[in-house]
Motif scaffolding. Structure first.
Motif: not given
Length: 113
Positions: A1-17
DNA sequence: TGATTGACCAACT
DNA sequence: CAGTTGGCCAATC
């Protein structure tokens, strides 16, 4: 469904936030939660990049597996990181978190909810 | 464009 | 017990 291919950085920022107040996490836990075990170094890279970005990342809540503030020197001010953590009720001695296990926050908790 | 490094972790020797 | 190596992704030289 959506973009699951985001960069690591984006995922990291999301979690850390998502790290709650008074809690801390580790590079390995975040990387492992993202599906990459050996990418713990990348998490650190993301934090380093977070300085230059306008994104506000509570990098002071991210430490290494030993609870040691390995990345404190990369902050605006090394003392700033410890002060912030102490401000949140975390005790730090010799650049390492006391009762780190009690303050540890597992990123999978947020993702699981 | 290939090689090196980077705020790490875990396993192996 | 301490040192080395492999792993992962991205950025820099």
């Amino acid at each position: 469904m959506v973009n699951n291919k985001k960069s690591f950085f984006e995922k990291v920022y999301k979690v850390v936030n998502k790290i709650p107040y008074g809690k801390v996490s580790t590079y390995g836990a975040i990387a492992n939660c993202l599906g990459r075990k050996g990418s713990a170094r990348m998490v650190g890279w993301a934090m380093n990049a977070s300085h230059s970005m306008e994104s506000i990342i509570p990098a002071h809540r991210v430490v290494n597996r030993n609870g040691m503030l390995t990345g404190k020197h990369h902050f605006f001010s090394p003392e700033r990181m410890q002060s912030m953590l102490e401000q949140e009720g975390i005790t730090i001695k010799e650049d390492k978190i006391i009762n780190f296990k009690l303050h540890f926050w597992d990123p999978s908790i947020e993702l699981n909810q």
